[in-house]
Write a protein that holds these residues in place. Structure first.
Motif: not given
Length: 209
Positions: A192-209
């Motif tokens: 196994f080779q882990v190439k990336m951990i917990g990447d958030t590039l796509h995540i929209k930084k909005t606040t849930s209500v």
């Protein structure tokens, strides 16, 4: 070579309230749904053999949103469920600390000392064992190509512990695993080779209500 994409379910109502979920469940927030759709858009051009998901509804709904209109088999795997937190489930930190202050501290700060028995939970060792079994079974069924695993935060830590040989006392080291964040591992010829951990590039930084 097999590319193993791994994500956590989208944000839920209990996530937004800082309640522990475990095997219990709550609905995805609008923000959680948006981020699952965004992850689907990020991964849209990748040809997945299969999507493997925890059968808990928040993961199933995330898998469906990521899959979108593509014809990809979605298989439920009990081994990908979140750690069972027993009597802690549905409670916030302050409620848990009334009866389990030391064990709650150990869970987050000294996981090798954590005792699950007093609140009828699941041990880290048991979680890691079932995760190893399901990962090995998935690999046996997929010699090459791409697969996606949709699961939970602590379960992803168990997967990383297995893939990277991380001891229990270092369970929480590394990036925080946000909802719909992306982890990527590769399996080739028994390694196994882990190439990336917990990447958030796509995540929209909005606040849930």
């Amino acid at each position: 070579m097999l590319n193993i994409y791994i994500t956590r379910h989208g944000e839920t109502q209990w996530n937004s309230e800082n309640r522990l979920q475990g095997w219990k469940d709550s609905e995805l927030t609008d923000n959680g749904k948006r981020n699952a759709v965004a992850l689907g858009e990020r991964l849209y051009q990748i040809n997945f053999n299969t999507i493997y998901t925890s059968p808990i509804d928040r993961a199933v709904k995330t898998a469906s949103l990521v899959c979108s209109d593509r014809n990809i088999p979605i298989l439920f795997e009990d081994g990908l469920k979140e750690i069972n937190l027993g009597d802690w489930e549905g409670k916030v930190k302050e409620e848990i600390e009334q009866t389990s202050k030391q064990e709650f501290f150990n869970f987050w700060n000294a996981p090798h000392l954590y005792n699950h028995e007093m609140h009828n939970g699941e041990s880290f060792a048991a979680l890691k064992s079932r995760v190893e079994n399901v990962i090995n079974r998935i690999i046996a069924d997929n010699k090459e190509g791409n697969i996606l695993i949709v699961t939970h935060g602590v379960t992803i830590r168990a997967i990383l512990s297995y893939l990277m040989n991380i001891p229990t006392e270092k369970w929480w080291e590394g990036p925080f695993i946000e909802g719909t964040s992306l982890t990527l591992a590769q399996y080739d010829e028994g390694t196994f080779q882990v190439k990336m951990i917990g990447d958030t590039l796509h995540i929209k930084k909005t606040t849930s209500v």
